[in-house]
Design a protein around this motif. Structure first.
Motif, PDB file in Angstrom:
ATOM      1  N   GLY A   1       0.763  -1.314  -0.010  1.00  0.00           N
ATOM      2  CA  GLY A   1       0.123  -0.016   0.028  1.00  0.00           C
ATOM      3  C   GLY A   1       0.890   1.287  -0.045  1.00  0.00           C
ATOM      4  N   ASP A   2       2.058   1.176   0.184  1.00  0.00           N
ATOM      5  CA  ASP A   2       2.977   2.397   0.167  1.00  0.00           C
ATOM      6  C   ASP A   2       3.183   2.680  -1.132  1.00  0.00           C
ATOM      7  OD1 ASP A   2       3.137   2.226   3.116  1.00  0.00           O
ATOM      8  OD2 ASP A   2       5.331   1.452   2.958  1.00  0.00           O
ATOM      9  N   THR A   3       3.598   4.148  -1.371  1.00  0.00           N
ATOM     10  CA  THR A   3       3.842   4.493  -2.577  1.00  0.00           C
ATOM     11  C   THR A   3       5.409   5.150  -2.586  1.00  0.00           C
ATOM     12  OG1 THR A   3       1.620   5.453  -2.934  1.00  0.00           O
ATOM     13  CG2 THR A   3       3.464   6.533  -4.101  1.00  0.00           C
ATOM     14  N   LEU A   4       5.840   4.299  -3.633  1.00  0.00           N
ATOM     15  CA  LEU A   4       7.454   4.303  -3.661  1.00  0.00           C
ATOM     16  C   LEU A   4       7.850   4.874  -5.008  1.00  0.00           C
ATOM     17  CD1 LEU A   4       8.327   0.888  -1.930  1.00  0.00           C
ATOM     18  CD2 LEU A   4       7.964   3.269  -0.968  1.00  0.00           C
ATOM     19  N   TYR A   5       9.112   5.714  -4.679  1.00  0.00           N
ATOM     20  CA  TYR A   5       9.553   6.038  -6.245  1.00  0.00           C
ATOM     21  C   TYR A   5      11.040   5.145  -6.052  1.00  0.00           C
ATOM     22  CZ  TYR A   5       6.285   9.665  -7.163  1.00  0.00           C
ATOM     23  OH  TYR A   5       5.385  10.475  -7.529  1.00  0.00           O
ATOM     24  N   ALA A   6      11.310   4.513  -7.071  1.00  0.00           N
ATOM     25  CA  ALA A   6      12.871   3.895  -6.981  1.00  0.00           C
ATOM     26  C   ALA A   6      13.506   4.071  -8.359  1.00  0.00           C
ATOM     27  CB  ALA A   6      12.403   2.489  -6.994  1.00  0.00           C
ATOM     28  N   TYR A   7      14.622   4.051  -8.346  1.00  0.00           N
ATOM     29  CA  TYR A   7      15.583   4.135  -9.562  1.00  0.00           C
ATOM     30  C   TYR A   7      16.006   2.520  -9.632  1.00  0.00           C
ATOM     31  CZ  TYR A   7      15.871   8.988  -9.848  1.00  0.00           C
ATOM     32  OH  TYR A   7      15.520  10.341 -10.100  1.00  0.00           O
ATOM     33  N   ALA A   8      15.530   1.909 -10.925  1.00  0.00           N
ATOM     34  CA  ALA A   8      15.837   0.564 -11.243  1.00  0.00           C
ATOM     35  C   ALA A   8      16.787   0.378 -12.279  1.00  0.00           C
ATOM     36  CB  ALA A   8      14.417  -0.142 -11.642  1.00  0.00           C
ATOM     37  N   SER A   9      17.660  -0.610 -12.069  1.00  0.00           N
ATOM     38  CA  SER A   9      18.561  -0.909 -13.134  1.00  0.00           C
ATOM     39  C   SER A   9      17.898  -1.243 -14.445  1.00  0.00           C
ATOM     40  CB  SER A   9      19.564  -2.037 -12.487  1.00  0.00           C
ATOM     41  OG  SER A   9      20.440  -2.535 -13.693  1.00  0.00           O
ATOM     42  N   LEU A  10      18.656  -0.452 -15.368  1.00  0.00           N
ATOM     43  CA  LEU A  10      18.154  -0.971 -17.076  1.00  0.00           C
ATOM     44  C   LEU A  10      18.501  -2.331 -17.252  1.00  0.00           C
ATOM     45  CD1 LEU A  10      19.042   2.415 -18.876  1.00  0.00           C
ATOM     46  CD2 LEU A  10      16.896   1.563 -18.083  1.00  0.00           C
ATOM     47  N   ALA A  11      19.413  -3.092 -16.608  1.00  0.00           N
ATOM     48  CA  ALA A  11      19.418  -4.510 -16.965  1.00  0.00           C
ATOM     49  C   ALA A  11      18.244  -5.399 -16.149  1.00  0.00           C
ATOM     50  CB  ALA A  11      20.929  -5.097 -16.154  1.00  0.00           C
ATOM     51  N   MET A  12      17.282  -5.429 -16.923  1.00  0.00           N
ATOM     52  CA  MET A  12      16.159  -6.333 -16.208  1.00  0.00           C
ATOM     53  C   MET A  12      15.748  -7.063 -17.382  1.00  0.00           C
ATOM     54  SD  MET A  12      13.350  -3.200 -17.168  1.00  0.00           S
ATOM     55  CE  MET A  12      14.124  -1.898 -15.865  1.00  0.00           C
ATOM     56  N   THR A  13      14.875  -8.197 -16.937  1.00  0.00           N
ATOM     57  CA  THR A  13      14.360  -9.472 -17.453  1.00  0.00           C
ATOM     58  C   THR A  13      13.133  -8.766 -18.437  1.00  0.00           C
ATOM     59  OG1 THR A  13      12.488  -9.782 -16.182  1.00  0.00           O
ATOM     60  CG2 THR A  13      14.729 -10.770 -15.504  1.00  0.00           C
ATOM     61  N   ARG A  14      13.011  -9.685 -19.509  1.00  0.00           N
ATOM     62  CA  ARG A  14      11.929  -9.511 -20.596  1.00  0.00           C
ATOM     63  C   ARG A  14      10.715  -9.972 -20.179  1.00  0.00           C
ATOM     64  NH1 ARG A  14      15.023 -10.134 -26.415  1.00  0.00           N
ATOM     65  NH2 ARG A  14      16.650  -8.777 -25.989  1.00  0.00           N
ATOM     66  N   SER A  15      10.352 -10.483 -18.978  1.00  0.00           N
ATOM     67  CA  SER A  15       9.307 -10.868 -18.594  1.00  0.00           C
ATOM     68  C   SER A  15       8.172  -9.959 -18.157  1.00  0.00           C
ATOM     69  CB  SER A  15       9.514 -11.808 -17.192  1.00  0.00           C
ATOM     70  OG  SER A  15       9.973 -10.842 -16.096  1.00  0.00           O
ATOM     71  N   LEU A  16       7.018 -10.311 -18.206  1.00  0.00           N
ATOM     72  CA  LEU A  16       5.886  -9.439 -17.721  1.00  0.00           C
ATOM     73  C   LEU A  16       5.264  -9.746 -16.440  1.00  0.00           C
ATOM     74  CD1 LEU A  16       3.957  -9.019 -21.115  1.00  0.00           C
ATOM     75  CD2 LEU A  16       5.509  -7.385 -19.947  1.00  0.00           C
ATOM     76  N   PRO A  17       5.532  -8.919 -15.402  1.00  0.00           N
ATOM     77  CA  PRO A  17       6.317  -7.704 -15.459  1.00  0.00           C
ATOM     78  C   PRO A  17       7.777  -7.796 -15.456  1.00  0.00           C
ATOM     79  CG  PRO A  17       5.518  -7.958 -13.121  1.00  0.00           C
ATOM     80  CD  PRO A  17       4.912  -9.221 -13.986  1.00  0.00           C
ATOM     81  N   PRO A  18       8.462  -6.932 -15.800  1.00  0.00           N
ATOM     82  CA  PRO A  18      10.139  -7.028 -15.910  1.00  0.00           C
ATOM     83  C   PRO A  18      10.284  -6.989 -14.437  1.00  0.00           C
ATOM     84  CG  PRO A  18       9.335  -4.891 -16.462  1.00  0.00           C
ATOM     85  CD  PRO A  18       8.133  -5.432 -16.454  1.00  0.00           C
ATOM     86  N   ILE A  19      11.459  -7.578 -14.379  1.00  0.00           N
ATOM     87  CA  ILE A  19      12.462  -8.014 -13.025  1.00  0.00           C
ATOM     88  C   ILE A  19      13.598  -7.194 -13.052  1.00  0.00           C
ATOM     89  CG2 ILE A  19      13.211  -9.375 -11.187  1.00  0.00           C
ATOM     90  CD1 ILE A  19      11.340 -11.614 -12.329  1.00  0.00           C
ATOM     91  N   SER A  20      13.749  -5.994 -12.078  1.00  0.00           N
ATOM     92  CA  SER A  20      15.194  -5.409 -12.191  1.00  0.00           C
ATOM     93  C   SER A  20      15.830  -5.302 -10.741  1.00  0.00           C
ATOM     94  CB  SER A  20      14.861  -4.064 -12.907  1.00  0.00           C
ATOM     95  OG  SER A  20      16.112  -3.094 -12.707  1.00  0.00           O
ATOM     96  N   ASN A  21      16.896  -4.956 -10.396  1.00  0.00           N
ATOM     97  CA  ASN A  21      17.337  -4.683  -9.088  1.00  0.00           C
ATOM     98  C   ASN A  21      17.188  -2.947  -8.963  1.00  0.00           C
ATOM     99  OD1 ASN A  21      18.478  -7.254  -8.825  1.00  0.00           O
ATOM    100  ND2 ASN A  21      20.425  -6.829  -9.768  1.00  0.00           N
TER     101      ASN A  21
END
Length: 295
Positions: A173-193
Motif C-alpha cells: 500500500g506504500d507509494t514508492l519511487y525507485a531507480y531501477a537498473s536498466l538491466a532487467m528481464t523481458r518478462s511481464l512484469p519485468p524484474i530489475s534490481n
C-alpha cells in the motif's frame, strides 16, 4: 631519155616515201610519247587520287576519328577518374572531419552518456522474498508494473531527509519511487534490481533526481556547469546548498568531480535538451554507494 628518167624518179620517189615514213614515224612517236606522258601523268594523278583517297579515308578520318575518339574516351575517363577522385577525396575529407569531430569533441561524448537506471513509481501491491511489486495506473508508462529486487546494495531512503530505512519499513500500500537498473528481464512484469528506493515522498513534491556528473565546465558567464547523465545540466547558484549525503557537512561546488553520483532537488528547468536548472540542493553520495557493482 624517158628510159633514163624513170629510175631517177623511182629513186626520188623512194627517198620521198622514206622521208614521209620517217616523218610519220617521228610524228607518231612524239604523239605516242605525249600520250604516254599524259597517261603516266593521268596514272600518277589517278594513283595520287587513289592514294589520297585511301590516305584520307584511312589516316585523316579513320585514324583521326580514332585519335579523337580515344582522346575523348581518355578525356572522359580522366574526367570520370577526376570526379571519382574528387568524390573519394570529399568523402574521405568528410569522413576524416567526422572522425576528427567525434574524437576531439569530448563534451558531446560526455553529454550523450546514458544513465544506468530509470525512475519508476507506484504502489506496493506485493512483497515476497526480498522482492516488491510496484504498480501504477499510467497506461503510457512502460514500467507501470515492475518487480524490484532489494539487494544488499539497494539504498532505501526517506525522501525528505535521506535517512536510511530498512526493507521491513516497506508495507503493502506504500507509494514508492525507485531507480531501477536498466538491466532487467523481458518478462511481464519485468524484474530489475533497485538501486535506490525513496519512501515517504510528499504528494506535492517529487523524488530527488539520482544522477552522475559526466562533465564540469565553466561558462563564459563565469558560472559552473555540471552536466549529468540525466539530460540535465546543473548550474549551481549562490542559493544552492551542496551537502554530504547525511547533511552533516557543507560542501562547495569545487568539491564535486566528474564521476560523482549525486541526489538533486530542483523545481524548474528549461525546455531545452539537455534541460538546465539552478538546483536548490545537491547531496554528494559516497563512492561505491547505491551501485550494482558496489564500486
Amino acid at each position: 631519155m624517158n628510159q633514163r628518167k624513170n629510175p631517177l624518179f623511182i629513186i626520188l620517189g623512194v627517198i620521198l616515201v622514206c622521208l614521209l615514213l620517217v616523218a610519220g614515224v617521228s610524228y607518231f612517236t612524239k604523239g605516242g610519247g605525249s600520250d604516254t606522258e599524259d597517261g603516266s601523268q593521268n596514272t600518277t594523278s589517278t594513283d595520287t587520287a587513289v592514294s589520297g583517297t585511301s590516305s584520307e579515308s584511312s589516316d585523316p578520318e579513320t585514324s583521326g576519328s580514332g585519335i579523337s575518339a580515344n582522346s575523348s574516351a581518355e578525356s572522359n575517363t580522366n574526367t570520370t577518374d577526376s570526379t571519382t577522385a574528387s568524390t573519394d577525396d570529399s568523402t574521405a575529407t568528410a569522413g576524416d572531419s567526422a572522425t576528427t569531430g567525434n574524437s576531439s569533441d569530448s563534451s558531446v561524448t560526455s553529454t550523450e552518456q546514458q544513465a544506468d537506471s530509470v525512475l519508476v513509481y507506484g504502489t506496493v501491491t506485493e512483497i515476497s522474498d526480498g522482492q516488491i511489486l510496484l504498480e501504477n495506473d499510467d497506461e503510457s508508462d512502460p514500467y507501470s508494473s515492475i518487480r524490484l529486487n532489494i539487494t544488499e546494495t539497494t539504498g532505501i531512503l526517506d525522501a525528505s531527509d535521506y535517512s536510511e530505512k530498512s526493507p521491513e519499513d516497506i508495507q503493502v500500500g506504500d507509494t514508492l519511487y525507485a531507480y531501477a537498473s536498466l538491466a532487467m528481464t523481458r518478462s511481464l512484469p519485468p524484474i530489475s534490481n533497485a538501486l535506490v528506493i525513496f519512501c515517504s515522498v510528499p504528494q506535492d513534491a517529487s523524488a530527488p533526481t539520482y544522477a552522475q556528473i559526466t562533465e564540469i565546465t565553466t561558462g563564459e558567464d563565469g558560472n559552473l556547469y555540471l552536466t549529468t547523465d540525466r539530460d540535465l545540466i546543473l548550474i549551481p547558484s549562490d542559493e544552492t546548498q551542496i551537502l554530504s549525503l547525511d547533511g552533516a557537512e557543507t560542501l562547495s561546488a569545487s568539491d564535486l568531480q566528474v564521476g560523482d553520483r549525486i541526489f538533486v532537488r530542483y523545481s524548474v528547468a528549461t525546455l531545452s535538451l539537455p534541460a538546465q536548472t539552478n538546483p536548490e540542493e545537491i547531496r554528494l553520495i559516497p563512492d561505491g554507494l547505491f551501485t550494482e557493482n558496489n564500486s
